[in-house]
Design a protein around this motif. Structure first.
Motif, mmCIF file in Angstrom:
data_model
loop_
_atom_site.group_PDB
_atom_site.id
_atom_site.type_symbol
_atom_site.label_atom_id
_atom_site.label_comp_id
_atom_site.label_asym_id
_atom_site.label_seq_id
_atom_site.Cartn_x
_atom_site.Cartn_y
_atom_site.Cartn_z
ATOM 1 N N LEU A 97 0.858 -1.176 0.000
ATOM 2 C CA LEU A 97 0.000 0.000 0.000
ATOM 3 C C LEU A 97 0.899 1.232 0.000
ATOM 4 N N ARG A 98 0.364 2.337 -0.515
ATOM 5 C CA ARG A 98 1.083 3.595 -0.427
ATOM 6 C C ARG A 98 0.179 4.643 0.209
ATOM 7 N N LEU A 99 0.667 5.216 1.289
ATOM 8 C CA LEU A 99 -0.042 6.297 1.966
ATOM 9 C C LEU A 99 0.492 7.646 1.470
ATOM 10 N N SER A 100 -0.402 8.619 1.415
ATOM 11 C CA SER A 100 -0.023 9.976 1.015
ATOM 12 C C SER A 100 -0.485 10.961 2.081
ATOM 13 N N CYS A 101 0.289 12.019 2.232
ATOM 14 C CA CYS A 101 -0.065 13.078 3.174
ATOM 15 C C CYS A 101 0.254 14.420 2.549
ATOM 16 N N ALA A 102 -0.768 15.245 2.405
ATOM 17 C CA ALA A 102 -0.587 16.574 1.837
ATOM 18 C C ALA A 102 -0.918 17.611 2.896
ATOM 19 N N PRO A 103 0.047 18.441 3.306
ATOM 20 C CA PRO A 103 -0.214 19.463 4.314
ATOM 21 C C PRO A 103 -0.781 20.732 3.684
ATOM 22 N N SER A 104 -1.349 21.589 4.567
ATOM 23 C CA SER A 104 -1.886 22.847 4.083
ATOM 24 C C SER A 104 -0.794 23.872 3.817
ATOM 25 N N GLY A 105 0.408 23.650 4.380
ATOM 26 C CA GLY A 105 1.532 24.527 4.119
ATOM 27 C C GLY A 105 2.573 23.824 3.284
ATOM 28 N N ASN A 106 3.602 24.592 2.865
ATOM 29 C CA ASN A 106 4.683 24.009 2.072
ATOM 30 C C ASN A 106 5.441 22.982 2.908
ATOM 31 N N ILE A 107 5.672 21.789 2.354
ATOM 32 C CA ILE A 107 6.303 20.733 3.142
ATOM 33 C C ILE A 107 7.713 21.131 3.583
ATOM 34 N N ILE A 108 8.371 21.994 2.842
ATOM 35 C CA ILE A 108 9.721 22.414 3.214
ATOM 36 C C ILE A 108 9.692 23.308 4.456
ATOM 37 N N SER A 109 8.539 23.901 4.736
ATOM 38 C CA SER A 109 8.429 24.778 5.905
ATOM 39 C C SER A 109 8.363 24.005 7.216
ATOM 40 N N PHE A 110 8.188 22.704 7.139
ATOM 41 C CA PHE A 110 8.136 21.867 8.333
ATOM 42 C C PHE A 110 9.530 21.355 8.662
ATOM 43 N N VAL A 111 9.848 21.302 9.937
ATOM 44 C CA VAL A 111 11.141 20.768 10.378
ATOM 45 C C VAL A 111 11.242 19.310 9.961
ATOM 46 N N ALA A 112 10.144 18.592 10.113
ATOM 47 C CA ALA A 112 10.100 17.187 9.730
ATOM 48 C C ALA A 112 8.658 16.772 9.535
ATOM 49 N N MET A 113 8.466 15.712 8.777
ATOM 50 C CA MET A 113 7.156 15.092 8.602
ATOM 51 C C MET A 113 7.325 13.587 8.687
ATOM 52 N N GLY A 114 6.228 12.886 8.842
ATOM 53 C CA GLY A 114 6.349 11.446 8.902
ATOM 54 C C GLY A 114 5.041 10.753 9.205
ATOM 55 N N TRP A 115 5.190 9.513 9.636
ATOM 56 C CA TRP A 115 4.041 8.663 9.918
ATOM 57 C C TRP A 115 4.226 7.962 11.255
ATOM 58 N N TYR A 116 3.146 7.920 12.010
ATOM 59 C CA TYR A 116 3.053 7.127 13.217
ATOM 60 C C TYR A 116 1.887 6.172 13.035
ATOM 61 N N ARG A 117 1.820 5.152 13.868
ATOM 62 C CA ARG A 117 0.689 4.230 13.818
ATOM 63 C C ARG A 117 0.263 3.816 15.201
ATOM 64 N N GLN A 118 -1.009 3.459 15.295
ATOM 65 C CA GLN A 118 -1.569 3.015 16.568
ATOM 66 C C GLN A 118 -2.443 1.805 16.323
ATOM 67 N N ALA A 119 -2.019 0.684 16.890
ATOM 68 C CA ALA A 119 -2.786 -0.550 16.800
ATOM 69 C C ALA A 119 -3.807 -0.572 17.938
ATOM 70 N N PRO A 120 -4.860 -1.370 17.816
ATOM 71 C CA PRO A 120 -5.880 -1.432 18.872
ATOM 72 C C PRO A 120 -5.276 -1.779 20.227
ATOM 73 N N GLY A 121 -5.589 -0.978 21.224
ATOM 74 C CA GLY A 121 -5.126 -1.232 22.574
ATOM 75 C C GLY A 121 -3.672 -0.868 22.829
ATOM 76 N N LYS A 122 -3.026 -0.231 21.874
ATOM 77 C CA LYS A 122 -1.615 0.119 22.032
ATOM 78 C C LYS A 122 -1.409 1.617 21.855
ATOM 79 N N GLY A 123 -0.214 2.056 22.177
ATOM 80 C CA GLY A 123 0.126 3.461 22.028
ATOM 81 C C GLY A 123 0.478 3.808 20.594
ATOM 82 N N ARG A 124 0.688 5.115 20.359
ATOM 83 C CA ARG A 124 1.042 5.589 19.039
ATOM 84 C C ARG A 124 2.562 5.513 18.874
ATOM 85 N N ASP A 125 3.006 4.787 17.863
ATOM 86 C CA ASP A 125 4.427 4.533 17.650
ATOM 87 C C ASP A 125 4.937 5.131 16.349
ATOM 88 N N LEU A 126 6.180 5.551 16.374
ATOM 89 C CA LEU A 126 6.829 6.079 15.180
ATOM 90 C C LEU A 126 6.974 4.978 14.138
#
Length: 114
Positions: A18-47
């Motif tokens: 699968l391929r996930l996409s994320c488009a921000p409302s601002g220029n992506i270069i203006s962010f220090v960093a971007m990325g993805w986290y995930r949270q499985a049922p009953g667990k915390g949010r992980d990098l």
């Protein structure tokens, strides 16, 4: 207020991609960093993976060699290419972007069936 629009989640069989996409409302270069986290049922949010505005990437050990984070500056979009998916990758995936504060997308469900 930063808006992060995610797309690309879904249901896939183990071993699929699968391929996930994320488009921000601002220029992506203006962010220090971007990325993805995930949270499985009953667990915390992980990098899962991050990319800095300089292009440096970082991955969780559990996804190294299977997931690739990238960005298209012209399209102002960050991607997460997920290959060789496993049932344990099932989670809600959240786009994340840091400027001064952390910003989060609403999340997109990824379900990997065995």
């Amino acid at each position: 207020q930063v808006q992060l629009v995610e797309s690309g989640g879904g249901v896939v069989q183990a071993g699929g991609s699968l391929r996930l996409s994320c488009a921000p409302s601002g220029n992506i270069i203006s962010f220090v960093a971007m990325g993805w986290y995930r949270q499985a049922p009953g667990k915390g949010r992980d990098l899962v993976a991050t990319i800095t505005n300089g292009g440096t990437t970082n991955y969780a050990d559990s996804v190294k060699g299977r997931f690739t984070i990238s960005r298209d500056i012209a399209k102002n979009t960050v991607y997460l290419q997920m290959n060789s998916l496993k049932p344990e990758d099932t989670a809600v995936y959240y786009c994340w972007a840091r400027r001064i504060y952390d910003n989060w997308g609403p999340g997109t469900q990824v379900t990997v069936s065995s």
